[in-house]
Write an enzyme that holds these catalytic residues in place. Structure first.
Site, PDB file in Angstrom:
ATOM      1  N   HIS A  48       0.825  -1.220   0.043  1.00 50.83           N
ATOM      2  CA  HIS A  48       0.007  -0.041  -0.026  1.00 50.83           C
ATOM      3  C   HIS A  48       0.940   1.415   0.079  1.00 50.83           C
ATOM      4  O   HIS A  48       0.841   1.987  -0.963  1.00 50.83           O
ATOM      5  CB  HIS A  48      -0.988   0.071   1.261  1.00 50.83           C
ATOM      6  CG  HIS A  48      -1.646   1.202   1.373  1.00 50.83           C
ATOM      7  ND1 HIS A  48      -2.637   1.904   0.417  1.00 50.83           N
ATOM      8  CD2 HIS A  48      -1.569   2.134   2.358  1.00 50.83           C
ATOM      9  CE1 HIS A  48      -3.103   3.012   1.115  1.00 50.83           C
ATOM     10  NE2 HIS A  48      -2.406   3.122   2.076  1.00 50.83           N
TER      11      HIS A  48
ATOM     12  N   HIS B 298       3.834   6.766   5.696  1.00 51.91           N
ATOM     13  CA  HIS B 298       2.631   7.462   6.249  1.00 51.91           C
ATOM     14  C   HIS B 298       1.642   6.592   7.158  1.00 51.91           C
ATOM     15  O   HIS B 298       0.992   7.358   8.055  1.00 51.91           O
ATOM     16  CB  HIS B 298       1.850   7.937   4.965  1.00 51.91           C
ATOM     17  CG  HIS B 298       0.802   7.254   4.337  1.00 51.91           C
ATOM     18  ND1 HIS B 298       1.239   6.191   3.381  1.00 51.91           N
ATOM     19  CD2 HIS B 298      -0.454   6.793   4.656  1.00 51.91           C
ATOM     20  CE1 HIS B 298       0.433   5.466   3.009  1.00 51.91           C
ATOM     21  NE2 HIS B 298      -0.837   5.711   3.713  1.00 51.91           N
TER      22      HIS B 298
ATOM     23  N   GLU C 287       0.876   5.338  12.939  1.00 53.34           N
ATOM     24  CA  GLU C 287      -0.349   5.004  13.373  1.00 53.34           C
ATOM     25  C   GLU C 287      -0.436   3.373  13.622  1.00 53.34           C
ATOM     26  O   GLU C 287      -1.115   3.004  14.437  1.00 53.34           O
ATOM     27  CB  GLU C 287      -1.123   5.520  12.351  1.00 53.34           C
ATOM     28  CG  GLU C 287      -2.716   5.233  12.710  1.00 53.34           C
ATOM     29  CD  GLU C 287      -3.645   5.558  11.721  1.00 53.34           C
ATOM     30  OE1 GLU C 287      -5.022   5.745  12.024  1.00 53.34           O
ATOM     31  OE2 GLU C 287      -3.186   6.071  10.529  1.00 53.34           O
ATOM     32  N   ASP C 288       0.194   2.554  12.710  1.00 55.12           N
ATOM     33  CA  ASP C 288      -0.025   1.303  12.814  1.00 55.12           C
ATOM     34  C   ASP C 288       1.221   0.394  13.235  1.00 55.12           C
ATOM     35  O   ASP C 288       0.933  -0.737  13.284  1.00 55.12           O
ATOM     36  CB  ASP C 288      -0.343   0.759  11.287  1.00 55.12           C
ATOM     37  CG  ASP C 288      -1.537   1.423  10.675  1.00 55.12           C
ATOM     38  OD1 ASP C 288      -2.515   1.913  11.610  1.00 55.12           O
ATOM     39  OD2 ASP C 288      -1.864   1.316   9.526  1.00 55.12           O
TER      40      ASP C 288
ATOM     41  N   ASP D   3      -3.148   8.172  -1.407  1.00 56.65           N
ATOM     42  CA  ASP D   3      -3.637   7.083  -0.451  1.00 56.65           C
ATOM     43  C   ASP D   3      -5.266   6.694  -0.756  1.00 56.65           C
ATOM     44  O   ASP D   3      -5.407   5.355  -0.844  1.00 56.65           O
ATOM     45  CB  ASP D   3      -3.440   7.535   0.961  1.00 56.65           C
ATOM     46  CG  ASP D   3      -4.137   6.653   2.065  1.00 56.65           C
ATOM     47  OD1 ASP D   3      -3.657   5.407   2.063  1.00 56.65           O
ATOM     48  OD2 ASP D   3      -5.164   7.130   2.639  1.00 56.65           O
TER      49      ASP D   3
ATOM     50  N   ASP E 105     -21.618  15.610 -25.694  1.00 54.71           N
ATOM     51  CA  ASP E 105     -20.180  15.509 -26.038  1.00 54.71           C
ATOM     52  C   ASP E 105     -19.642  14.317 -25.287  1.00 54.71           C
ATOM     53  O   ASP E 105     -18.772  14.160 -24.335  1.00 54.71           O
ATOM     54  CB  ASP E 105     -19.630  16.874 -25.200  1.00 54.71           C
ATOM     55  CG  ASP E 105     -20.190  17.402 -23.878  1.00 54.71           C
ATOM     56  OD1 ASP E 105     -20.940  16.272 -23.381  1.00 54.71           O
ATOM     57  OD2 ASP E 105     -19.752  18.253 -23.161  1.00 54.71           O
TER      58      ASP E 105
END
Length: 724
Positions: free
Chosen positions: A52, A76, A80-81, A141, A262
């Site tokens: 990812h 990134h 957090e993880d 992301d 169009d």
């Protein structure tokens, strides 16, 4: 660490524009840290998690994002993880990258379960204003998450897709990231409205071969035309609109798929601007142009920097198609938006500040967003008001008008001269009294169209916006400014009323006390009133009685004494009233006349001026002539309570020279129950009507009502009381 296929693909993507060994080493180190920290973590799709952040970095590499942005993209999710701390990241990669990762981490925690959660939307917009790279990482992301959304639960698929359509796609559009925007929209529609997605998709596929043949035939024909005109160095491509764009046209216009003009588009890319217009001439000479379908975005670029000539034409076989003509540089901007201008170059010095300045200088809407975030706290906006302003005035704005000097001003659909005036400056908005559009006088509720040249007429003596303007203004910014002005004006009127009531009561009770904040605090703190200004406001609102203040000042008087004083005062007002209706304390039969210059009326605060042989002349306290008088000769004066007469005063009205304006003004006065004694009307050098009317009325409240009603008359610029 042994280099793997993911890493090799990333390096291949960036190698054409990042060649510095130190930059490659920095990105390599970030990839290695991300891979180690996410080791053992898997995505819902079953892939290793490192796929990812690597994919996000590769998406950003399409825009030729700088090394620091790519490093932040790779890292990134680590804070957090994983067990990687922000302090550790800053130590390893520097403060700038740590700030980027921290900002993205905070945005990752935002969930728009309900798109009305304006606090979260506000955080997103403020983050974008602070550093646009944060939003680029976040959009990249989201784009990769949308590409892998199949592995999520249906409820999450719908929530994330709605959030994408409401937040991320509009931001991508405003940044000119059209390929990203189109993909975000198409993928979101698949989950939000699967039936419509597959319906449109199947309709597009059903005649795909037929349309491709049609486009190829048109392209071949145009190439022959260009060669005949000795044009060279051009490229012609064909395309079909993205699924979401077709869906929106079907929904918004109520058209069937076959009726959309169009669907097919031919893009002509040439070497210079002059050739764009030459190409347009060739197209219009050999195809039938559809009226009102030509747009020149080269002369007037869109706010996201998009430039191109657009025209819709009819082929001899009955096929309608759109032609877009632009230069190679314009095509690059059309593909990559603002990123085309600040794509990373290794021979340049980069900083966050430089990139932000670049954004502000090129994107006017981004400069507006920066200003909104700076003004937010000063204006006392809550998150809902702030988000509404940004969404209405920036993301939904699609009308482009001009100032007389040629500056492009962007307004929401249905925007009026009032919206235009407030976009120029708040003071211009407050003092607006009229407008011209394309050199023609219009009303303030006139709906502006793209291409209009708008000029605002202001007057420094204007009384300011009225509540009716709130019904006219379409931009949240203008409505917010108007509300602020009205609230402030109402507060000032309430304050003035309260102060006047207190001062009158002090005079009536023969008190010379100078009220102070300290005295107010001692006597009224229990009521949460701590300043004299607050006290005046509460009296003006009717929350505090002036008798309460007198009781505090004269605590030794008994209730009987206070009542006796009040009765005596009322009796004096009833019997000591001259034919003017004015009371002078202590004088039973004074010689009084009302000043002709300011023509005071009941409701005005007044002062008496003791002349040397003509008795007492009463002026309104707003009269400018009082400044010339001896202050020692000014004495308090009050209006009696039993007045039963009417008073004359003058109004000055400015407006346009339209027929029937004077008649309408007279009708408004008559319908308000006010008699007109005299009327005069002239036209000045600026071709304005200047109308003066002498009216008779009982009190100022009648005058205030009349002024409000006159201000509602179309093409009346302003109304003011005349001092002769």
């Amino acid at each position: 660490m042994e280099k793997d296929a993911l890493y090799n693909a990333l390096i291949k993507d960036i190698s054409h524009y990042i060649k510095s060994e130190s930059n490659i080493n920095l990105i390599t180190r970030a990839y290695e840290v991300a891979k180690i920290k996410h080791l053992g973590q898997m995505r819902k799709s079953g892939e290793p998690y490192i796929t990812h952040p690597t994919a996000v970095a590769r998406i950003l590499a399409e825009l030729e994002a700088g090394p620091q942005t790519l490093v932040a993209a790779l890292l990134h999710d680590t804070v957090e993880d994983t067990d990687y701390t922000l302090e550790g990241l800053e130590k390893d990669f520097g403060k700038d990258i740590a700030l980027l990762v921290d900002a993205v981490t905070k945005l990752n925690k935002i969930q728009f379960k309900d798109t009305r959660q304006t606090d979260n939307q506000q955080k997103m917009l403020l983050a974008m204003a602070k550093d646009v790279r944060v939003i680029l990482i976040k959009i990249a992301d989201r784009l990769h998450n949308m590409r892998t959304l199949d592995s999520m639960d249906p409820d999450k698929q719908i929530r994330i897709s709605k959030e994408t359509l409401d937040i991320y796609a509009p931001i991508a559009h405003r940044l000119g990231l059209f390929r990203w925007k189109a993909e975000l929209e198409d993928r979101s529609l698949r989950y939000v409205h699967p039936a419509m997605y597959y319906k449109v998709s199947n309709l597009v596929k059903a005649k795909k071969e037929e349309r491709e043949n049609s486009i190829n035939n048109v392209i071949a024909y145009i190439k022959d035309l260009f060669k005949e005109s000795e044009l060279s160095n051009f490229e012609i491509k064909g395309r079909i609109k993205n699924i979401y764009s077709i869906y929106k046209k079907m929904i918004n216009s109520g058209r069937d798929f076959e009726d959309i003009y169009d669907l097919l588009a031919v893009r002509i890319i040439v070497d210079k601007v002059e050739t764009c217009y030459q190409s347009l001439g060739i197209i219009h000479a050999h195809f039938t142009p559809i009226p009102k379908r030509f747009k020149d975005y080269i002369a007037v670029p869109k706010p996201n920097l998009y430039q191109s000539l657009h025209t819709t034409v009819l082929h001899s076989d009955g096929t309608l198609f759109e032609v877009q003509i632009r230069t190679k540089e314009m095509d690059k901007v059309a593909e990559d938006g603002i990123a085309a201008h600040w794509a990373y170059k290794e021979n340049k010095v980069y900083s966050k500040e430089r990139e932000q300045f670049e954004m502000m200088s090129r994107l006017k809407w981004y400069a507006d967003l920066m200003k909104m975030t700076e003004d937010k706290d000063d204006q006392g906006e809550n998150s809902e008001e702030f988000v509404e302003t940004v969404k209405t005035d920036i993301f939904s704005a699609n009308v482009y008008v001009f100032t007389p000097k040629g500056e492009v001003i962007e307004l929401p659909s249905g925007g009026t001269p009032i919206d235009f005036a407030y976009k120029i400056h708040t003071d211009v908005g407050h003092k607006t009294v009229g407008a011209t559009v394309n050199n023609r006088i219009v009303t303030l509720d006139h709906e502006l169209q793209t291409g209009d040249v708008v000029s605002i007429k202001t007057n420094k003596n204007s009384s300011g916006p009225s509540e009716d303007w709130l019904k006219i203004a379409k931009s949240a910014h203008a409505r917010h400014k108007i509300k602020g002005f009205i609230n402030k004006t109402n507060q000032e009127f309430t304050y003035s009323t309260g102060k006047d009531l207190v001062e009158r009561e002090l005079v009536a009770n023969k008190r010379n006390d100078e009220l102070t904040d300290e005295w107010v605090r001692i006597n009224f703190e229990k009521l949460s009133i701590t300043t004299l200004n607050d006290l005046y406001l509460e009296v003006g609102k009717g929350n505090i009685s002036v008798k309460t203040i007198i009781n505090k000042l004269m605590p030794d008087l008994t209730k009987e004494q206070l009542l006796k004083r009040q009765i005596e005062r009322t009796a004096r007002q009833l019997i000591a009233t001259s034919e003017t209706g004015v009371v002078i304390e202590g004088l039973s039969n004074p010689q009084i006349k009302l000043a002709n210059c300011c023509t005071p009326i009941p409701g005005d605060t007044i002062l008496g001026y003791v002349t040397k042989g003509s008795g007492i002349v009463v002026h309104a306290t707003h009269c400018i002539n009082l400044n010339q008088y001896d202050k020692n000769r000014l004495i308090p004066a009050l209006w009696a309570d039993n007045i039963n007469r009417k008073y004359p005063t003058w109004l000055k009205i400015k407006g346009t020279t339209r027929n029937g304006l004077l008649t309408e003004i007279i009708q408004v006065a008559n319908s308000s129950g006010i008699n007109i004694a005299e009327v005069s009307a002239v036209t000045n050098q600026e071709l304005e009507s200047i109308i003066k009317i002498k009216i008779t009325l009982k009190e100022k409240r009648e005058l205030d009502t009349l002024v409000v009603n006159l201000q509602k008359v179309p093409q009346v610029y302003y109304v003011e009381r005349e001092i002769i």
